[in-house]
Design a protein around this motif. Structure first.
Motif, PDB file in Angstrom:
ATOM      1  N   VAL A  67       0.812  -1.211   0.000  1.00 39.56           N
ATOM      2  CA  VAL A  67       0.000   0.000   0.000  1.00 39.56           C
ATOM      3  C   VAL A  67       0.847   1.263   0.000  1.00 39.56           C
ATOM      4  CG1 VAL A  67      -1.985  -1.111   1.076  1.00 39.56           C
ATOM      5  CG2 VAL A  67      -0.220  -0.100   2.514  1.00 39.56           C
ATOM      6  N   VAL A  68       2.022   1.230   0.634  1.00 37.92           N
ATOM      7  CA  VAL A  68       2.889   2.411   0.634  1.00 37.92           C
ATOM      8  C   VAL A  68       3.418   2.674  -0.771  1.00 37.92           C
ATOM      9  CG1 VAL A  68       5.018   3.427   1.546  1.00 37.92           C
ATOM     10  CG2 VAL A  68       3.521   2.102   3.043  1.00 37.92           C
ATOM     11  N   THR A  69       3.808   1.619  -1.459  1.00 35.03           N
ATOM     12  CA  THR A  69       4.268   1.779  -2.848  1.00 35.03           C
ATOM     13  C   THR A  69       3.164   2.368  -3.717  1.00 35.03           C
ATOM     14  OG1 THR A  69       5.784  -0.095  -2.636  1.00 35.03           O
ATOM     15  CG2 THR A  69       5.180   0.579  -4.863  1.00 35.03           C
ATOM     16  N   LEU A 125       8.991   5.974 -11.887  1.00 37.03           N
ATOM     17  CA  LEU A 125       7.897   5.195 -11.312  1.00 37.03           C
ATOM     18  C   LEU A 125       7.964   3.727 -11.731  1.00 37.03           C
ATOM     19  CD1 LEU A 125       4.793   7.553 -11.288  1.00 37.03           C
ATOM     20  CD2 LEU A 125       6.734   7.365  -9.723  1.00 37.03           C
ATOM     21  N   PHE A 126       8.533   3.455 -12.883  1.00 32.82           N
ATOM     22  CA  PHE A 126       8.718   2.061 -13.283  1.00 32.82           C
ATOM     23  C   PHE A 126       9.647   1.350 -12.306  1.00 32.82           C
ATOM     24  CE2 PHE A 126      11.176  -1.233 -15.506  1.00 32.82           C
ATOM     25  CZ  PHE A 126      10.142  -2.057 -15.919  1.00 32.82           C
ATOM     26  N   MET A 127      10.754   2.020 -11.931  1.00 30.85           N
ATOM     27  CA  MET A 127      11.675   1.418 -10.974  1.00 30.85           C
ATOM     28  C   MET A 127      11.040   1.314  -9.587  1.00 30.85           C
ATOM     29  SD  MET A 127      14.253   0.361 -12.532  1.00 30.85           S
ATOM     30  CE  MET A 127      15.175  -0.120 -11.072  1.00 30.85           C
ATOM     31  N   LEU A 128      10.257   2.326  -9.216  1.00 35.98           N
ATOM     32  CA  LEU A 128       9.547   2.252  -7.931  1.00 35.98           C
ATOM     33  C   LEU A 128       8.573   1.081  -7.928  1.00 35.98           C
ATOM     34  CD1 LEU A 128       8.677   3.284  -5.157  1.00 35.98           C
ATOM     35  CD2 LEU A 128       7.238   4.991  -6.313  1.00 35.98           C
ATOM     36  N   TRP A 129       7.897   0.867  -9.026  1.00 34.25           N
ATOM     37  CA  TRP A 129       6.961  -0.247  -9.157  1.00 34.25           C
ATOM     38  C   TRP A 129       7.683  -1.594  -9.059  1.00 34.25           C
ATOM     39  CZ3 TRP A 129       2.047  -1.501  -8.941  1.00 34.25           C
ATOM     40  CH2 TRP A 129       1.610  -2.683  -9.522  1.00 34.25           C
TER      41      TRP A 129
END
Length: 247
Positions: A67-69, A125-129
């Motif tokens: 949920v934080v991500t 955001l791709f790397m965060l995902w």
């Protein structure tokens, strides 16, 4: 069944008695337990007494959903929409400008959620995902949040100290590199393969110096802070395991 009244609601007839304290309770006070029903006080006490499940690195496990991500992804997207649709003053108030940071310290954090170009936000955001869910699972929500935000601040502080006073820096790259640094330290400590992480860091470092307007300072600051925080988490986890073995 009992014909007495609820101990919490004297105006209501009780249907059953609490399985723990044996006091009469009405239907609205009935909490389903492993056996029978419990009153709100006993049910709350029982929940508090249940040991919290810990993650592999000592954080509190609260669920499988990252949920934080998801929240971080959504916040970045919302800021991106606000920047693209709002007045130029919006982005001017959010970006990191070292000469302004002393009197406007919020820029140290808001800049890490600000993007202007589609490719920029997509790559971050791709790397965060990719990195967020496994790290959040290992660390727990609170520790993962601390890791991300401190990595973002670490990148901004490095920009503040090392870059041109009048230059403007923005983007989640520092925070994302913090996740990369954390994963590198964790995988290395566990004896897992870190080849792809080393390659990613190498390519990122190369591009940081080759491509104009890429903040190597922010990348370096975020990476170092993320790696340091992961090391601290590992030491805390080792300390907790030793304490359990001694107990």
């Amino acid at each position: 069944m009992t014909d007495t009244v609820c101990y919490r609601h004297p105006d209501r007839p009780a249907g059953v008695r609490c399985q723990r304290c044996d006091r009469p309770i009405c239907p609205s006070c009935m909490n389903s337990a492993a056996v029978g029903f419990q009153c709100p006080s006993c049910f709350t006490e029982g929940v508090r007494s249940v040991p919290r499940t810990r993650t592999s690195l000592g954080g509190i496990q609260r669920g499988n959903q990252p949920v934080v991500t998801y929240a971080l992804l959504a916040l970045n997207v919302l800021v991106f929409i606000a920047v693209r649709t709002g007045s130029p003053q919006v982005v001017n108030d959010l970006v990191m400008v070292p000469v302004l940071a002393e009197h406007e310290p919020w820029r140290l954090l808001t800049s890490a959620f600000t993007h202007l170009q589609i490719f920029h936000i997509f790559s971050n955001l791709f790397m965060l995902w990719q990195l967020g869910p496994p790290l959040e699972q290992m660390l727990g929500r609170l520790r993962f949040t601390v890791l991300y935000l401190l990595s973002a601040l670490g990148g901004s502080i490095a920009v503040w100290i090392l870059s041109s006073p009048g230059g403007a820096t923005l983007g989640a790259s520092g925070a994302v590199l913090g996740l990369v640094g954390a994963l590198l330290v964790i995988h290395r400590a566990r004896g897992q393969d870190i080849t792809w992480i080393i390659m990613y860091v190498g390519v990122t470092a190369f591009l940081s110096f080759v491509i104009p307007n890429v903040s190597w300072e922010g990348h370096l600051g975020g990476f170092v802070v993320g790696a340091a925080i992961a090391w601290i988490y590992l030491q805390l986890a080792k300390h907790n395991r030793r304490d359990k073995q001694k107990a």
